[in-house]
Design a protein around this motif. Structure first.
Motif, PDB file in Angstrom:
ATOM      1  N   LEU A 194       0.790  -1.492   0.124  1.00  0.00           N
ATOM      2  CA  LEU A 194      -0.076   0.143   0.104  1.00  0.00           C
ATOM      3  C   LEU A 194       0.876   1.166   0.038  1.00  0.00           C
ATOM      4  CD1 LEU A 194      -2.891  -0.742   2.580  1.00  0.00           C
ATOM      5  CD2 LEU A 194      -2.884  -1.191   0.017  1.00  0.00           C
ATOM      6  N   ARG A 195       1.803   1.158   0.880  1.00  0.00           N
ATOM      7  CA  ARG A 195       2.873   2.372   0.678  1.00  0.00           C
ATOM      8  C   ARG A 195       3.571   2.460  -0.540  1.00  0.00           C
ATOM      9  NH1 ARG A 195       6.201   3.006   6.411  1.00  0.00           N
ATOM     10  NH2 ARG A 195       6.986   4.632   5.384  1.00  0.00           N
ATOM     11  N   LEU A 196       4.078   1.298  -1.157  1.00  0.00           N
ATOM     12  CA  LEU A 196       5.073   1.280  -2.203  1.00  0.00           C
ATOM     13  C   LEU A 196       4.422   1.902  -3.310  1.00  0.00           C
ATOM     14  CD1 LEU A 196       7.942   0.120  -2.876  1.00  0.00           C
ATOM     15  CD2 LEU A 196       6.862  -1.955  -3.369  1.00  0.00           C
ATOM     16  N   ARG A 197       3.157   1.376  -3.426  1.00  0.00           N
ATOM     17  CA  ARG A 197       2.362   1.928  -4.686  1.00  0.00           C
ATOM     18  C   ARG A 197       1.379   2.778  -4.450  1.00  0.00           C
ATOM     19  NH1 ARG A 197       0.865  -3.746  -8.034  1.00  0.00           N
ATOM     20  NH2 ARG A 197       2.243  -5.190  -6.992  1.00  0.00           N
ATOM     21  N   ASP A 198       1.514   3.350  -3.407  1.00  0.00           N
ATOM     22  CA  ASP A 198       0.638   4.571  -3.009  1.00  0.00           C
ATOM     23  C   ASP A 198      -0.775   4.456  -3.344  1.00  0.00           C
ATOM     24  OD1 ASP A 198       0.326   7.088  -1.729  1.00  0.00           O
ATOM     25  OD2 ASP A 198       1.270   8.199  -3.017  1.00  0.00           O
ATOM     26  N   MET A 199      -1.264   3.149  -2.903  1.00  0.00           N
ATOM     27  CA  MET A 199      -2.579   2.861  -3.153  1.00  0.00           C
ATOM     28  C   MET A 199      -3.666   3.575  -2.456  1.00  0.00           C
ATOM     29  SD  MET A 199      -1.774  -1.168  -3.920  1.00  0.00           S
ATOM     30  CE  MET A 199      -3.501  -1.733  -3.762  1.00  0.00           C
ATOM     31  N   ARG A 254      -7.818   3.997   2.342  1.00  0.00           N
ATOM     32  CA  ARG A 254      -6.422   5.070   2.739  1.00  0.00           C
ATOM     33  C   ARG A 254      -6.505   6.453   1.922  1.00  0.00           C
ATOM     34  NH1 ARG A 254      -1.116   4.960   0.331  1.00  0.00           N
ATOM     35  NH2 ARG A 254       0.464   4.999   1.599  1.00  0.00           N
ATOM     36  N   GLN A 255      -6.125   6.998   2.473  1.00  0.00           N
ATOM     37  CA  GLN A 255      -6.185   8.521   1.977  1.00  0.00           C
ATOM     38  C   GLN A 255      -5.170   8.489   0.651  1.00  0.00           C
ATOM     39  OE1 GLN A 255      -3.961  11.507   4.108  1.00  0.00           O
ATOM     40  NE2 GLN A 255      -5.552  13.105   3.531  1.00  0.00           N
ATOM     41  N   ARG A 256      -6.103   9.192  -0.325  1.00  0.00           N
ATOM     42  CA  ARG A 256      -5.264   9.075  -1.837  1.00  0.00           C
ATOM     43  C   ARG A 256      -5.172  10.512  -2.039  1.00  0.00           C
ATOM     44  NH1 ARG A 256      -7.681   5.894  -6.681  1.00  0.00           N
ATOM     45  NH2 ARG A 256      -9.794   6.948  -6.018  1.00  0.00           N
ATOM     46  N   VAL A 257      -3.807  11.084  -1.974  1.00  0.00           N
ATOM     47  CA  VAL A 257      -3.704  12.497  -2.485  1.00  0.00           C
ATOM     48  C   VAL A 257      -2.813  12.769  -3.492  1.00  0.00           C
ATOM     49  CG1 VAL A 257      -3.637  13.013   0.162  1.00  0.00           C
ATOM     50  CG2 VAL A 257      -1.443  12.507  -0.914  1.00  0.00           C
ATOM     51  N   ARG A 258      -2.378  11.574  -4.256  1.00  0.00           N
ATOM     52  CA  ARG A 258      -1.780  11.717  -5.418  1.00  0.00           C
ATOM     53  C   ARG A 258      -1.938  10.340  -6.186  1.00  0.00           C
ATOM     54  NH1 ARG A 258       2.255  11.797  -1.563  1.00  0.00           N
ATOM     55  NH2 ARG A 258       2.385  14.012  -1.728  1.00  0.00           N
ATOM     56  N   PRO A 259      -1.628  10.409  -7.702  1.00  0.00           N
ATOM     57  CA  PRO A 259      -2.235   9.477  -8.512  1.00  0.00           C
ATOM     58  C   PRO A 259      -1.163   8.096  -8.102  1.00  0.00           C
ATOM     59  CG  PRO A 259      -1.516  11.132  -9.897  1.00  0.00           C
ATOM     60  CD  PRO A 259      -1.184  11.440  -8.359  1.00  0.00           C
ATOM     61  N   GLU A 260      -1.633   7.064  -8.013  1.00  0.00           N
ATOM     62  CA  GLU A 260      -1.072   5.709  -7.602  1.00  0.00           C
ATOM     63  C   GLU A 260       0.487   5.444  -8.646  1.00  0.00           C
ATOM     64  OE1 GLU A 260      -1.700   1.009  -8.371  1.00  0.00           O
ATOM     65  OE2 GLU A 260      -3.270   2.234  -8.612  1.00  0.00           O
ATOM     66  N   ILE A 261       1.335   4.879  -7.920  1.00  0.00           N
ATOM     67  CA  ILE A 261       2.331   4.371  -8.939  1.00  0.00           C
ATOM     68  C   ILE A 261       2.180   3.277  -9.403  1.00  0.00           C
ATOM     69  CG2 ILE A 261       4.828   3.654  -8.389  1.00  0.00           C
ATOM     70  CD1 ILE A 261       4.773   6.635  -7.915  1.00  0.00           C
ATOM     71  N   ASN A 262       2.675   3.383 -10.802  1.00  0.00           N
ATOM     72  CA  ASN A 262       2.450   1.868 -11.496  1.00  0.00           C
ATOM     73  C   ASN A 262       3.577   1.696 -12.457  1.00  0.00           C
ATOM     74  OD1 ASN A 262       0.982   0.031 -12.945  1.00  0.00           O
ATOM     75  ND2 ASN A 262       0.070   1.037 -14.359  1.00  0.00           N
TER      76      ASN A 262
END
Length: 520
Positions: A356-361, A411-419
């Protein structure tokens, strides 16, 4: 537990990796031309009021107007608007609010058309970066984050992080901040302020006030769409939020970034200045040296392996993220089915918290754990997930497992997910399925090298290539690389990069710019 930060800079931007005990924990890509970062403050213009949504659309320069909801205006929006107009009209020339009379707070259940007017200037802060088809999300509840404190203009309260639980410490910090904060400024005390003395807290408060003053000075001559106060880069914000005794290394391969980070650390934690290291190795890129390319490729795929033999399947939809936990070949290593499920689910919970942290999901995440019959085991998995996510800097909520073995997480989403694309398209055929003879790759490299060195008279040429090609050209004393040196009377630097395909190579000049060449 050791923390390391590795930063690789290119012309396109920076790649930032946070390692915990050599394992990749966070990965960020910050493009050099990126704008509208969380925390940035802009002078916007109200373009449209939508009473049905009780929101406004504000122009801050993005291709789509940014979204501002009534609940994000903040209770002191009237004070902010009055002060903004006074500064723009040059009736005010300072950011100090000692003599500023605050306006009455707005009604929490009010309507946006009673507070804002179309085409009016407005000072706004980005709270969510543009994601998918949506523009940025804004707030008028302006705040400036420091290391220990968050400065809130047009407020007079002192608020405390809920994670500071010691009553005596809360009282000490409350009295301290009430005595040193300026008039008409509020303060939020962050968790890391625990145990800090008045000198450190006052220095942090002074730095935030200086940032506010500079922003107000810029606002006096600003035009609509101008950025008034910019948030620091992603690397510095990670250090601001996480730098502590466990940090033992910060490695940077750009002299400019190295100087910037060293200056920043000298300001916030001078005793940690010596951990900043400049990586200067032309033969191997910094991410390759730390083994990060391999970790990135293995961690960002649809399937993620677990240490004990199980694996995760991670799927993304428009509405939510779904993670399925599978036992794989683990099924034969435990005494019974329940023990197998508990063992795999424990490992899965730890890896999911990391993913979750790594991909910023962000948004809604549903995890399908392997079914367990005993309630105690379900509670244990829930406790493991909560413990593993304690260090996550984003706000989150975890619900216990349902009777079907599903766990729901927001989980709070404040920027695009890392893909990261982990499946490689053939660099030669481009996915068509046919290539020219791979044996000709060495001929193509040597033909292009001869043309660049003899016709274009380039010197200090670098060639980036797959490690297999690198090994072929550097093997032995009388290597191909050495033969080129005697033939062309100039040294050609070879750089291996495992992110390249076996038939892929690139030439660079001494300025680090790519030289266009023909391939096989």
């Amino acid at each position: 537990m050791s923390n390391e930060l590795v930063i690789s800079s290119t012309q396109k931007g920076d790649r930032i990796a946070l390692l915990q005990d050599k394992r990749l924990l966070e990965y960020h890509v910050e493009e050099s031309d990126s704008s509208f970062t969380v925390g940035d403050i802009y002078l916007g213009t109200v373009k449209k009021l939508v009473t049905g949504l009780n929101a406004a659309f504000v122009d801050i320069g993005y291709e789509k107007d940014a979204f501002l909801h009534y609940l994000d205006l903040g209770s002191n929006i009237n004070s902010l608007n009055k002060f903004t107009k006074d500064v723009i009209a040059k009736r005010v020339n300072t950011g100090k609010l000692n003599n500023f009379k605050l306006e009455p707070e707005i009604d929490k259940l009010g309507k946006i058309d009673k507070v804002l007017n179309k085409n009016a200037p407005i000072l706004v802060q980005v709270v969510k970066e543009p994601i998918s088809t949506k523009g940025p999300r804004l707030s008028c509840d302006i705040s400036i984050a420091g290391r220990y404190l968050v400065l809130v203009p047009f407020a007079n309260t002192v608020n405390m992080s809920k994670k500071i639980t010691d009553k005596a410490e809360r009282t000490r910090l409350m009295r301290l901040m009430s005595s040193i904060k300026p008039q008409n400024f509020g303060v939020i005390v962050r968790t890391v302020a625990q145990g800090k003395d008045v000198e450190e807290l006052d220095r942090d408060l002074t730095n935030s006030l200086e940032k506010w003053e500079k922003g107000i000075a810029a606002l006096r001559d600003a035009k609509p769409r101008d950025r008034i106060i910019g948030e620091m880069n992603r690397a510095s914000s990670i250090l601001r939020d996480m730098l502590n005794e466990s940090f033992d290394s910060i490695t940077v391969d750009s002299r400019e970034m190295y100087d910037e980070i060293k200056t920043y650390i000298h300001t916030i934690a001078p005793e940690k200045e010596k951990i900043v290291k400049f990586y200067n190795n032309n033969k191997t890129k910094v991410f390759e040296q730390f083994g990060l390319e391999k970790q990135i490729k293995s961690l960002f795929g649809r399937s993620v392996s677990l240490p004990g033999g199980g694996y995760l399947i991670i799927e993304h939809t428009e509405a939510l993220h779904v993670i399925d936990v599978n036992s794989g070949n683990k099924s034969n290593s435990e005494e019974d089915q329940e023990a197998t499920a508990v063992s795999v689910n424990r490992e899965a919970a730890k890896e999911i918290a990391r993913q979750l942290r790594l991909r910023d999901m962000g948004g809604i995440i549903v995890v399908d754990f392997i079914d367990m019959k005993k309630p105690d085991n379900k509670k244990m998995i829930f406790d493991v997930m909560r413990e593993e996510m304690k260090t996550d800097r984003s706000k989150f909520t975890i619900l216990p497992l349902t009777k079907f073995g599903l766990m729901q997480i927001t989980r709070q989403r404040v920027r695009p997910e890392i893909n990261i694309v982990t499946k490689e398209v053939c660099p030669t055929c481009g996915g068509t399925g046919t290539i020219q003879a791979s044996i000709l790759i060495t001929d193509a490299i040597e033909q292009n090298l001869e043309y660049i060195l003899t016709r274009q008279n380039e010197r200090n040429v670098q060639i980036m290539m797959h490690p297999y090609l690198y090994a072929y050209y550097t093997a032995g004393w009388w290597s191909k690389q050495m033969q080129w040196f005697w033939k062309y009377k100039t040294w050609v630097t070879l750089i291996k990069d495992s992110s390249f395909g076996i038939n892929e190579f690139k030439f660079y000049n001494k300025q680090g710019e790519e030289i266009e060449v023909t391939t096989v």
